[in-house]
Design an enzyme around this catalytic site. Structure first.
Site, PDB file in Angstrom:
ATOM      1  CB  THR A 279      -0.933   0.033   1.220  1.00 49.38           C
ATOM      2  OG1 THR A 279      -0.156   0.201   2.416  1.00 49.38           O
ATOM      3  CG2 THR A 279      -1.751  -1.250   1.311  1.00 49.38           C
TER       4      THR A 279
ATOM      5  N   PRO B 299       5.876   3.951   1.360  1.00 54.72           N
ATOM      6  CG  PRO B 299       7.436   3.131  -0.131  1.00 54.72           C
ATOM      7  CD  PRO B 299       7.257   4.146   0.942  1.00 54.72           C
ATOM      8  CD  GLU B 300       3.033   2.260   6.317  1.00 61.84           C
ATOM      9  OE1 GLU B 300       3.230   1.134   6.824  1.00 61.84           O
ATOM     10  OE2 GLU B 300       3.128   3.323   6.950  1.00 61.84           O
ATOM     11  CB  THR B 301       5.195  -4.219   2.752  1.00 65.96           C
ATOM     12  OG1 THR B 301       5.868  -4.205   4.010  1.00 65.96           O
ATOM     13  CG2 THR B 301       6.120  -3.689   1.667  1.00 65.96           C
TER      14      THR B 301
END
Length: 585
Positions: free
Chosen positions: A214, A289-291
């Site tokens: 995300t 970025p947010e994995t």
């Protein structure tokens, strides 16, 4: 039959860098569920620096744990001077890893990425007009505090660092208050290199869903309109398309309205305490970025790698456009008159975004017996979610010609200097007539937040008045690149102002008072000389029965409206010069 030697060579083509075992990363040597330690990462980059003239690793400054904060620069023409690089019209992409060391995907993915771009001629070509500036591990204290348990909601790696730094600060809340040495050094790096694009790699918490990646992009309403148009209209769609092609379909960060995503998601309004909120103050396009924390670590590393790869390709392709838009934003901000201090969500504007989810269900808890939420991965689904990503200003201020800051407020002055704010000092004592705020109301948190008791909901009253300033006090004109930073830190109503972060709290305590039996005679004399105040006092007694019963309250009323009352109580010390006048500078 293919020989063993030829087979090895062919295999190495699929993973650039594998032909040089020296640069296989600790992550690649592991089982896909291990991340490099701080010492392994720094040692690896040192070897890369020694092997490639295009790489330079610089120890920039201190951190709270005593280890230096390093910056690794990859410049294919071997130019490591940021001023020269910008003069060549090259774009600078700053990648930061390990601000939360329990979210280490960026640490490992960036090591592989740098190696691959150096060793693959096709990839390397994209660095002709892009310089990579990399902070290998930002939160060094947290990275050294390794464990296997504190990331309760996360699927690997086997060991990782801790969110708090050596002072137990969350460094992604420290970009304005700058309590940590890490943040002080970051400001030095950021202001010197002036990156065009910034990436701060993270791992998410929240709902369960199919997406591995995300993304938070700089809140477009806070960017200059030209940059916002490019970000939303071109850059973000390009990144989403690239990730789709790489089989990592992306979603906006899952900041959902209700307990589960179905009710929609809200764009993240990052105030300047956060990394991308801070970088936006200088017209840098920022991304977080947010994995997804429940995906295997190997997938998260791969997704982070692919997003950085798409980012480099996009910045390379749009290098001239990004440079022109940033320059336009910088120039226009010099003459910008109005600045927004706070924002609210506009729920009338909604978009639809594709979403790959899992069915949210409820069942009895084996712990409490009460109903509990879970996501059923046996029921994946595809839909479109409401996405609310428009914010409107709630407080707007007019930019002054200059702020005048008494030198006594050294903690504030130090932070302005760290941000390379242009300041001058008065050369003699002088009286200046200017606008001064009085704090009329505010709320304060009842529990500490990152070492502070934050103020919110600040109200001010403006008084135009002559004030005494002294030789050495600071004059800060606002026709400079730090305009936006200055307004958002020195205007007390701004969300992350220095006032809200408690740097001016001593003005909120009254220092002088009166004894009733002494002030009685003075008050009586003053009321005889000021019939208008007497009338106000009588009117107040008629309107407020409790006030009428209290002799002390009535004396206090007279005191507050007399010359005896200290004019500095709740007076915000930073003056606002609204007209350009000649000052002894």
């Amino acid at each position: 039959m293919i020989s063993t030697l030829l087979l090895s060579a062919l295999l190495s083509l699929g993973n650039p860098g594998q032909d040089n075992p020296k640069f296989i990363t600790p992550y690649e040597k592991g089982n896909g569920n291990q991340t490099a330690t701080y010492d392994e990462a720094i040692g690896w980059y040192q070897q890369l620096d020694e092997a490639y003239e295009e790489v330079k690793m610089m120890p920039y400054g201190a951190t709270d744990v005593g280890r230096p904060l390093h910056l690794v620069v990859v410049s294919t023409d071997k130019d490591f001077d940021p001023a020269s690089i910008h003069q060549k019209n090259k774009r600078v992409l700053l990648i930061q890893n390990g601000i939360h060391p329990g979210e280490p995907e960026g640490i490992d993915a960036t090591m592989m990425l740098v190696r691959d771009y150096l060793q693959d001629k096709k990839l390397r070509k994209q660095l002709d007009n892009v310089v990579l500036a990399i902070i290998p591990v930002y939160n060094i204290g947290g990275a050294l505090n390794r464990n296997s348990h504190t990331r309760t909601n996360q699927n690997g790696p086997e060991e990782y660092g801790f969110r708090g730094n050596a002072r137990n600060l969350d460094l992604n809340r420290d970009f304005i208050k700058t309590d940590s040495r890490n943040a002080q050094t970051f400001h030095q790096i950021f202001r010197e290199w002036d990156p065009d694009v910034f990436m701060d790699n993270h791992t998410s918490n929240g709902a369960d869903y199919q997406h591995v990646m995300t993304l938070i992009a700089t809140q477009h309403n806070k960017l200059h309109p030209a940059l916002a148009g490019y970000l939303n209209g071109k850059m973000v769609p390009t990144l989403y398309k690239g990730m789709e092609q790489d089989k990592f379909p992306m979603m906006p960060y899952m900041n959902h309205v209700g307990d589960t995503p179905e009710q929609g998601i809200i764009g993240f309004m990052e105030s300047p305490r956060y990394a991308t909120g801070y970088t936006a103050l200088y017209h840098t396009i920022g991304f977080v970025p947010e994995t997804h924390m429940l995906k295997p670590f190997k997938q998260r590393v791969q997704a982070t790698y692919k997003l950085m790869e798409n980012m480099i390709e996009t910045v390379h392709h749009d290098a001239d456009e990004i440079g022109k838009l940033r320059q336009q934003a910088k120039q226009q901000s010099l003459t910008q008159k109005q600045f927004a201090m706070d924002w609210k969500l506009d729920t009338t504007k909604v978009a639809k975004v594709p979403f790959l989810g899992y069915a949210a269900k409820y069942k009895p808890s084996e712990v409490s017996g009460h109903e509990r939420l879970y996501y059923d991965r046996k029921e994946p689904y595809k839909t479109k979610l409401n996405y609310y990503d428009a914010f409107t200003p709630t407080i707007t201020v007019e930019k002054p010609v200059a702020y005048i800051i008494p030198q006594a407020w050294r903690e504030v002055i130090e932070r302005l200097k760290l941000n390379k704010v242009e300041m001058q000092q008065l050369q003699r004592d002088t009286t200046i007539t200017l606008d001064t705020y009085y704090i009329t109301d505010y709320k304060t948190g009842q529990r500490p937040y990152e070492g502070h008791y934050l103020h919110t909901n600040v109200s001010v009253e403006t008084k135009r008045m002559p004030r005494q300033f002294f030789k050495g006090d600071y004059v800060v004109y606002l026709n400079q690149p730090s305009n936006r930073f200055l307004v958002e830190t020195l205007e007390p109503q701004a969300v992350d102002s220095y006032f809200n972060w408690n740097f001016f709290d001593s003005i909120l305590m009254q220092k002088e008072y009166f004894s009733s039996y002494v002030f009685e005679d003075l008050a009586a004399t003053y009321l005889k000389q000021n019939l208008e105040l007497r009338q106000k006092l009588e009117a107040r007694k008629k309107q407020d029965p409790e006030f009428a019963k209290s002799a002390r309250a009535q004396l206090d009323f007279v005191y507050r409206n007399s010359p005896h009352y200290e004019y500095t109580y709740q007076m915000y010390p930073v003056g606002r010069l609204m007209q350009d006048v000649k000052l002894p500078l």
